[in-house]
Design a protein around this motif. Structure first.
Motif, PDB file in Angstrom:
ATOM      1  N   ILE A   5     -10.551  -0.837 -38.456  1.00  0.00           N
ATOM      2  CA  ILE A   5     -10.208  -2.061 -37.724  1.00  0.00           C
ATOM      3  C   ILE A   5     -10.923  -2.102 -36.381  1.00  0.00           C
ATOM      4  O   ILE A   5     -11.549  -3.089 -36.022  1.00  0.00           O
ATOM      5  CB  ILE A   5      -8.670  -2.170 -37.554  1.00  0.00           C
ATOM      6  CG1 ILE A   5      -8.053  -2.602 -38.893  1.00  0.00           C
ATOM      7  CG2 ILE A   5      -8.299  -3.144 -36.436  1.00  0.00           C
ATOM      8  CD1 ILE A   5      -6.548  -2.659 -38.907  1.00  0.00           C
ATOM      9  N   ILE A   8     -14.636  -2.751 -36.926  1.00  0.00           N
ATOM     10  CA  ILE A   8     -14.955  -4.163 -37.249  1.00  0.00           C
ATOM     11  C   ILE A   8     -14.986  -4.992 -35.963  1.00  0.00           C
ATOM     12  O   ILE A   8     -15.899  -5.784 -35.732  1.00  0.00           O
ATOM     13  CB  ILE A   8     -13.912  -4.749 -38.239  1.00  0.00           C
ATOM     14  CG1 ILE A   8     -14.070  -4.107 -39.625  1.00  0.00           C
ATOM     15  CG2 ILE A   8     -14.040  -6.270 -38.347  1.00  0.00           C
ATOM     16  CD1 ILE A   8     -12.904  -4.381 -40.563  1.00  0.00           C
ATOM     17  N   LEU A   9     -14.001  -4.759 -35.118  1.00  0.00           N
ATOM     18  CA  LEU A   9     -13.927  -5.543 -33.874  1.00  0.00           C
ATOM     19  C   LEU A   9     -15.040  -5.145 -32.906  1.00  0.00           C
ATOM     20  O   LEU A   9     -15.668  -6.009 -32.286  1.00  0.00           O
ATOM     21  CB  LEU A   9     -12.541  -5.384 -33.229  1.00  0.00           C
ATOM     22  CG  LEU A   9     -11.392  -5.994 -34.046  1.00  0.00           C
ATOM     23  CD1 LEU A   9     -10.045  -5.623 -33.427  1.00  0.00           C
ATOM     24  CD2 LEU A   9     -11.513  -7.504 -34.130  1.00  0.00           C
ATOM     25  N   LYS A  12     -18.275  -6.677 -33.515  1.00  0.00           N
ATOM     26  CA  LYS A  12     -18.345  -8.073 -33.064  1.00  0.00           C
ATOM     27  C   LYS A  12     -18.447  -8.163 -31.547  1.00  0.00           C
ATOM     28  O   LYS A  12     -18.413  -9.248 -30.988  1.00  0.00           O
ATOM     29  CB  LYS A  12     -17.096  -8.836 -33.518  1.00  0.00           C
ATOM     30  CG  LYS A  12     -16.992  -9.067 -35.014  1.00  0.00           C
ATOM     31  CD  LYS A  12     -15.733  -9.889 -35.297  1.00  0.00           C
ATOM     32  CE  LYS A  12     -15.718 -10.427 -36.711  1.00  0.00           C
ATOM     33  NZ  LYS A  12     -14.731 -11.498 -36.872  1.00  0.00           N
ATOM     34  N   GLY A  13     -18.461  -7.021 -30.897  1.00  0.00           N
ATOM     35  CA  GLY A  13     -18.555  -7.012 -29.434  1.00  0.00           C
ATOM     36  C   GLY A  13     -17.205  -7.147 -28.751  1.00  0.00           C
ATOM     37  O   GLY A  13     -17.122  -7.494 -27.573  1.00  0.00           O
ATOM     38  N   ILE A  14     -16.131  -6.876 -29.520  1.00  0.00           N
ATOM     39  CA  ILE A  14     -14.775  -7.028 -28.961  1.00  0.00           C
ATOM     40  C   ILE A  14     -14.218  -5.654 -28.585  1.00  0.00           C
ATOM     41  O   ILE A  14     -14.165  -4.746 -29.418  1.00  0.00           O
ATOM     42  CB  ILE A  14     -13.841  -7.735 -29.976  1.00  0.00           C
ATOM     43  CG1 ILE A  14     -14.364  -9.151 -30.221  1.00  0.00           C
ATOM     44  CG2 ILE A  14     -12.401  -7.751 -29.485  1.00  0.00           C
ATOM     45  CD1 ILE A  14     -13.785  -9.813 -31.442  1.00  0.00           C
ATOM     46  N   ASP A  15     -13.791  -5.533 -27.347  1.00  0.00           N
ATOM     47  CA  ASP A  15     -13.244  -4.291 -26.839  1.00  0.00           C
ATOM     48  C   ASP A  15     -11.745  -4.246 -27.148  1.00  0.00           C
ATOM     49  O   ASP A  15     -11.006  -5.147 -26.733  1.00  0.00           O
ATOM     50  CB  ASP A  15     -13.500  -4.259 -25.314  1.00  0.00           C
ATOM     51  CG  ASP A  15     -12.994  -2.985 -24.691  1.00  0.00           C
ATOM     52  OD1 ASP A  15     -13.057  -1.947 -25.365  1.00  0.00           O
ATOM     53  OD2 ASP A  15     -12.518  -3.049 -23.543  1.00  0.00           O
ATOM     54  N   VAL A  16     -11.318  -3.211 -27.869  1.00  0.00           N
ATOM     55  CA  VAL A  16      -9.898  -3.119 -28.277  1.00  0.00           C
ATOM     56  C   VAL A  16      -9.185  -2.058 -27.447  1.00  0.00           C
ATOM     57  O   VAL A  16      -9.577  -0.887 -27.474  1.00  0.00           O
ATOM     58  CB  VAL A  16      -9.787  -2.745 -29.777  1.00  0.00           C
ATOM     59  CG1 VAL A  16      -8.326  -2.751 -30.219  1.00  0.00           C
ATOM     60  CG2 VAL A  16     -10.598  -3.700 -30.623  1.00  0.00           C
ATOM     61  N   PRO A  17      -8.149  -2.416 -26.704  1.00  0.00           N
ATOM     62  CA  PRO A  17      -7.407  -1.395 -25.958  1.00  0.00           C
ATOM     63  C   PRO A  17      -6.782  -0.390 -26.926  1.00  0.00           C
ATOM     64  O   PRO A  17      -6.363  -0.771 -28.030  1.00  0.00           O
ATOM     65  CB  PRO A  17      -6.309  -2.192 -25.235  1.00  0.00           C
ATOM     66  CG  PRO A  17      -6.558  -3.618 -25.510  1.00  0.00           C
ATOM     67  CD  PRO A  17      -7.575  -3.743 -26.591  1.00  0.00           C
ATOM     68  N   HIS A  20      -3.572  -1.050 -28.737  1.00  0.00           N
ATOM     69  CA  HIS A  20      -3.530  -2.110 -29.752  1.00  0.00           C
ATOM     70  C   HIS A  20      -3.846  -1.583 -31.153  1.00  0.00           C
ATOM     71  O   HIS A  20      -3.567  -2.246 -32.145  1.00  0.00           O
ATOM     72  CB  HIS A  20      -4.559  -3.206 -29.411  1.00  0.00           C
ATOM     73  CG  HIS A  20      -4.061  -4.193 -28.398  1.00  0.00           C
ATOM     74  ND1 HIS A  20      -4.633  -5.419 -28.204  1.00  0.00           N
ATOM     75  CD2 HIS A  20      -3.032  -4.132 -27.532  1.00  0.00           C
ATOM     76  CE1 HIS A  20      -4.002  -6.062 -27.250  1.00  0.00           C
ATOM     77  NE2 HIS A  20      -3.026  -5.298 -26.817  1.00  0.00           N
TER      78      HIS A  20
END
Lengths: 59, 472
Positions: A5, A8-9, A12-17, A20
């Motif tokens: 997960i 995947i994020l 996409k260039g999404i930083d996940v804390p 989370h």
């Protein structure tokens, strides 16, 4: 699963804390239960008329 | 007298204003007095526009005095959810990212209300970007339920629900993508109407999920909801989802006559896993409607079993598309829960999304077939009573369940199908109001309004209102 997960994020260039990650895994498990309610067979070729409007809006 | 004015409905106030028995100035003063008195605790307003409201009220007073009475909304103080654009005024969407955003045009609904002579008292609190149902807003503070300040008012239009319930606005507008008008209406003990998708233009309203979003009224009475519906309805080519269907004179056509009307009940979907206090209040209301001559017919809508999947996939995918760039560039500017949901929406696949749209089409066809033999479908609006602020879970008959998974179970189908749906209070249990949902056929809002009107006449709320004086 958590790594997938996050990967995947991140792709996409999404930083996940970090905090989370577990929450996303848990929500994904809920989602998969919901997905199991889908009657795949009856939907397979069910035409929803997904289309594009030739000529743009207002035509 | 002045404070009592703020308790009244548009239907009660309009003739007094028209006949000059009261002035918009004193009415606005009464509403602002309540805002001043209660909103430091309730926190239903993001921005209070007291001076602007006083000036607008004075202008309305002069206009009415000179014989230019515009109609039932002239001089009525309203406040709208802070997601609808006013030209030259900040529209925050309850967010940090848009905290200073100033649109250069009015939303379609704002133009219509301005033309009708409404006095605007300010902008109302909401869940950040309307993406949630608690209105525990990280940027502007949690909005509180006037019935119990420790509880949520519902959301995402929580400020609208709380302000109307606490007489800090005579009426309001909210938006509804999974239940965000009906959930706060149920939680705060007022009327909330989500009209048919396409009935009211969304031009100038920030989106949550384009195919599910609706604008509609939150009011003290069914008549007021009807009045606002007829004022706001109409085709608008600037909104790609607007549909050209003639509106009706809903407020003038209200009828409490239920003889021969058929009410559909889907026990398997809409009465499964419901708090027993909610279940009992809703069933009692249905039984009262039966006594008035309505016939109850059991129904079964098979695709509802897949509705939760379709709603979750559609709302998360569309919302994550809207916010995709900001989630990459400014993730830290979102509140915790909004950021989490936006991340989740990025994981849903294109096949999931398209299957959700297939389910929606099937669901719409099944509802249409059902409405060939029933006039309306009744259910609880929510399966639980409003939880404490900060709780991520709800208790349903001893079971601890996820708030997020339960909150739009009964309201979501109205968004997936676009069918009109209204929440009306049907009783109070343990000091909190309970909402009953009435759904109707597409573009036949009058059927929904008439059943609600009959229910309202039964006075199941027994005049109970939140007593802020006792809790503050």
């Amino acid at each position: 699963m958590a790594q997938n997960i996050v990967q995947i994020l991140q792709d996409k260039g999404i930083d996940v804390p970090e905090h989370h990650e577990e929450m996303l895994v848990n929500q994904w498990a809920v989602f998969e239960k919901m997905r199991a309610t889908v009657d795949q067979e009856s939907l397979a070729d069910y035409d929803i008329g997904l289309t594009h409007v030739p000529g743009g809006d207002g035509k | 007298m002045t404070q009592d004015l703020a308790k009244q409905s548009i239907g009660e106030l309009a003739p007094l204003l028209q006949n000059k028995d009261i002035s918009p100035v004193e009415l606005t003063a009464a509403v602002l007095k309540n805002v001043d008195k209660y909103d430091s605790q309730v926190n239903s307003y993001i921005e209070i526009q007291a001076e602007g409201a006083r000036q607008a009220a004075k202008a309305a007073e002069l206009e009415i005095a000179s014989g230019n009475y515009r109609g039932a909304l002239h001089g009525i103080p309203m406040a709208l959810k802070d997601i609808m654009y006013f030209k030259g005024e900040t529209a925050t969407m309850g967010s940090g990212i848009h905290r200073d955003f100033v649109p250069d045009y009015d939303a379609a609904v704002v133009s219509k209300l301005k033309n009708a002579g409404v006095v605007f008292t300010g902008k109302l609190n909401m869940h950040e970007y309307a993406w949630g149902a608690t209105t525990t807003n990280p940027h502007f503070g949690a909005c509180r339920n006037p019935w119990d300040l420790n509880k949520i008012p519902g959301g995402s239009s929580g400020g609208s629900g709380a302000a109307v319930a606490a007489d800090m606005a005579i009426a309001s507008l909210g938006t509804d993508t999974g239940g965000s008008i009906r959930i706060p209406a149920a939680s705060c003990g007022i009327i909330g109407l989500k009209p048919t998708h396409g009935r009211i233009s969304k031009y100038g309203c920030f989106p949550l999920a384009w195919s599910l979003d609706h604008i509609g009224p939150l009011t003290k009475t069914v008549h007021d909801a009807a009045l606002l519906l007829e004022t706001l309805s109409g085709y608008d080519p600037r909104d790609p989802t607007s549909i050209d269907k003639p509106a009706q004179y809903y407020s003038g056509g209200l009828s409490e006559d239920l003889k021969g009307k058929v009410i559909g009940i889907d026990e398997d979907y809409f009465f499964r896993n419901v708090d027993k206090r909610v279940d009992e209040a809703v069933r009692q209301a249905i039984s009262e409607l039966e006594k008035l001559g309505a016939r109850i017919e059991p129904i079964k809508i098979p695709s509802l079993a897949q509705a939760e999947f379709a709603e979750l996939v559609t709302i998360t995918s569309e919302a994550s598309t809207v916010h995709h760039q900001n989630l990459i560039k400014h993730p830290e500017m979102f509140g915790e829960d909004t950021r989490f949901l936006l991340e989740f929406g990025e994981l849903v696949t294109a096949v999931d999304y398209l299957q959700a749209q297939q389910i929606r089409r099937k669901l719409s066809n099944e509802f249409a077939q059902t409405f060939e033999h029933v006039d309306v479908i009744i259910s609880p609006t929510l399966p639980f009573l409003p939880p404490l602020i900060g709780d991520n879970t709800v208790d349903i008959n001893g079971q601890t369940l996820s708030f997020l998974d339960e909150v739009i179970r009964f309201t979501g189908p109205g968004n997936l199908t676009g069918l009109p749906a209204l929440s009306i209070p049907c009783g109070v249990r343990d000091g909190l109001p309970i909402g009953l949902q009435i759904m109707g056929p597409a573009f036949e809002e009058e059927k929904v309004l008439n059943v609600a009107y009959a229910l309202e006449k039964l006075q199941l709320m027994k005049g109970q209102k939140p007593d802020l004086l006792s809790v503050l």
